[in-house]
Design an enzyme around this catalytic site. Structure first.
Site, PDB file in Angstrom:
ATOM      1  N   PRO A  76       9.592   3.109   4.243  1.00 45.10           N
ATOM      2  CA  PRO A  76       8.907   4.267   5.158  1.00 45.10           C
ATOM      3  C   PRO A  76       9.206   4.098   5.937  1.00 45.10           C
ATOM      4  CG  PRO A  76       7.000   3.210   3.288  1.00 45.10           C
ATOM      5  CD  PRO A  76       8.675   2.783   3.693  1.00 45.10           C
ATOM      6  N   GLY A 108       9.914  -3.248   8.423  1.00 50.14           N
ATOM      7  CA  GLY A 108      11.378  -4.443   9.054  1.00 50.14           C
ATOM      8  C   GLY A 108      12.614  -2.827   8.791  1.00 50.14           C
ATOM      9  N   SER A 109      12.548  -1.862   8.727  1.00 52.87           N
ATOM     10  CA  SER A 109      13.972  -0.884   8.555  1.00 52.87           C
ATOM     11  C   SER A 109      14.637  -0.853   9.721  1.00 52.87           C
ATOM     12  CB  SER A 109      12.872   0.508   8.484  1.00 52.87           C
ATOM     13  OG  SER A 109      12.668   1.192  10.012  1.00 52.87           O
ATOM     14  N   SER A 110      14.067  -1.040  11.289  1.00 55.00           N
ATOM     15  CA  SER A 110      15.078  -1.617  12.018  1.00 55.00           C
ATOM     16  C   SER A 110      15.901  -2.987  11.556  1.00 55.00           C
ATOM     17  CB  SER A 110      14.943  -0.819  13.633  1.00 55.00           C
ATOM     18  OG  SER A 110      13.828  -2.322  13.936  1.00 55.00           O
ATOM     19  N   ALA A 111      15.357  -3.622  11.543  1.00 53.99           N
ATOM     20  CA  ALA A 111      16.284  -5.178  11.046  1.00 53.99           C
ATOM     21  C   ALA A 111      16.783  -4.560   9.694  1.00 53.99           C
ATOM     22  CB  ALA A 111      14.923  -6.028  10.895  1.00 53.99           C
ATOM     23  N   ALA A 112      16.122  -4.187   8.935  1.00 52.29           N
ATOM     24  CA  ALA A 112      16.750  -4.098   7.075  1.00 52.29           C
ATOM     25  C   ALA A 112      18.645  -3.135   7.737  1.00 52.29           C
ATOM     26  CB  ALA A 112      15.979  -3.942   6.619  1.00 52.29           C
ATOM     27  N   ASP A 121      11.623 -10.528  12.422  1.00 49.37           N
ATOM     28  CA  ASP A 121      11.769  -9.830  11.587  1.00 49.37           C
ATOM     29  C   ASP A 121      13.225  -9.744  10.473  1.00 49.37           C
ATOM     30  OD1 ASP A 121       9.713  -8.544  11.746  1.00 49.37           O
ATOM     31  OD2 ASP A 121      10.540  -6.289  12.847  1.00 49.37           O
TER      32      ASP A 121
HETATM   33  C1  MEV Z   1       6.435  -7.468  14.152  1.00 49.48           C
HETATM   34  O1  MEV Z   1       6.959  -7.084  12.713  1.00 49.48           O
HETATM   35  C2  MEV Z   1       6.455  -8.516  14.317  1.00 49.48           C
HETATM   36  C3  MEV Z   1       5.471  -9.018  16.334  1.00 49.48           C
HETATM   37  O2  MEV Z   1       5.078 -10.320  15.795  1.00 49.48           O
HETATM   38  C4  MEV Z   1       6.610  -8.731  16.892  1.00 49.48           C
HETATM   39  C5  MEV Z   1       7.735  -9.270  17.015  1.00 49.48           C
HETATM   40  O3  MEV Z   1       8.106 -10.828  16.567  1.00 49.48           O
HETATM   41  O4  MEV Z   1       8.551  -9.443  17.355  1.00 49.48           O
HETATM   42  C6  MEV Z   1       4.576  -7.646  16.410  1.00 49.48           C
END
Ligand code: MEV
Length: 351
Positions: free
Chosen positions: A104, A110-114, A155
């Site tokens: 969503p 994690g959409s950008s990392a994925a 992420d």
């Molecule tokens: C984001 O998914 C997790 C945070 O701890 C940011 C990060 O670790 O870069 C909020």
């Protein structure tokens, strides 16, 4: 030799415990979801200068992002495409990426990392090259910095590794300790969606400003969250889910104290606990986005209760003995179809 077309897949993620404190050197526990982002890579027409990225059903306009400054598509995405060219050379300019997402929009799942990991895998498959997990993680970090400024790296690390991991970064040296954690029994969650969030970079930056004003008080919170994570790992490994849920509730209390919870997240946590969830907390950066409720058995009643209260929701599970080998396997491909649920994915911008 390059293929005519290739796919890259990467799953979304949840953080079980430890978000935000992980930016300050504390450990975090994170796991990949059974839904993610799929990228189809093919060659553009001869004269088209790319790479070009398109996606259907996105929360943002991605009808044809290109790396050119001031060109079409959202700025972070254009910069990420330029970074891909920097990483893998001019040959990437001949590529088209078509993206479908099962995560969503704007949810902190994690959409950008994925997307980063899926594009990296797709480019390598297209050119018939192999890439080690370590290299995927290093290159995805370069893309994540474009999307998020100064992320801890949790992420994209869990997304590239797959399964359940413990992640810790030494903030002085930048050295990362990434370790797969074996589960004796599967974990089942109801995931609730508390509305779009303002972006990870924004949440992390605002929190950093607050922490600068009260460094000792915030340091105590980082330490307390870190201790929870260490204790929670023991409960995860011994399958004591009741105790794990209690620590998730405690972690949520700390996240509220840090100012990253919202009324909608608190409401979702209350609904989940009233319905018998073992524990509930936000996951990711907060300020909206997703929350997770750990359940002992079937997540459906909690999912239905979230939906009845007007929130988006879905069930998720982390398989027992979950390990790295599912990290690049598209679960939807096993059924010969893409996810039919929400197909939006979000690309957060760095303010
Ligand atoms: C984001 O998914 C997790 C945070 O701890 C940011 C990060 O670790 O870069 C909020």
């Amino acid at each position: 030799m390059s293929a005519d077309a290739a796919f890259g897949y990467a799953p979304g993620k949840i953080i079980l415990l430890g978000e935000h404190a992980v930016v300050y050197g504390q450990p975090a526990l994170a796991a990949t979801l059974d839904r993610g982002v799929r990228v189809a890579v093919s060659r553009l027409a001869e004269d088209a200068k790319g790479p070009v990225l398109r996606g259907a059903g996105f929360g943002i306009d991605v009808t044809g992002a290109r790396p050119d400054p001031g060109g079409a598509g959202p700025e972070p995405l254009r910069r990420a495409l330029a970074k891909l060219v920097e990483l893998y050379g001019e040959r990437v300019r001949s590529l088209s990426f078509v993206v479908e997402g099962g995560i969503p929009a704007g949810s902190g799942l994690g959409s950008s990392a994925a997307l980063s990991v899926a594009m990296i895998r797709g480019v390598h498959r297209f050119f018939g090259e192999t890439i080690s997990d370590e290299a995927v993680i290093a290159d995805a970090f370069a893309l994540e910095r474009v999307f998020h400024g100064t992320p801890s790296g949790v992420d994209h690390s869990v997304i590239a590794r797959g399964g359940l991991v413990s992640f810790q970064k030494n903030v002085e040296t930048g050295a990362v300790h990434l370790e797969s954690v074996t589960l004796p029994r599967r974990l089942r969650f109801a995931v609730g969606l508390a509305g779009a969030h303002a972006g990870t970079a924004h949440a992390v930056g605002a929190l950093r400003e607050r922490a600068k004003r009260h460094p000792r008080a915030y340091q105590r919170l980082w330490d307390a969250i870190g201790e929870l994570v260490v204790e929670a790992r023991g409960y995860l490994e011994s399958g004591q889910l009741g105790a794990l849920g209690e620590l998730m509730d405690l972690n949520q209390g700390y996240l509220n104290a840090l100012g990253v919870s919202t009324p909608a997240i608190e409401a979702l946590c209350s609904i989940a606990r009233d319905r018998g969830a073992l524990g509930a907390k936000l996951t990711g950066a907060g300020g909206g986005g997703a929350m997770i409720a750990l359940v002992d058995d079937d997540p459906a009643p909690v999912v239905r209760a979230f939906q009845a209260a007007g929130y988006g929701a879905f069930a998720a599970e982390i398989r027992a003995a979950s390990s790295a080998n599912d990290a690049d396997e598209d679960p939807s491909a096993r059924n010969d179809s893409l996810p039919t649920h929400d197909t939006a994915i979000a690309v957060e911008s760095t303010p």
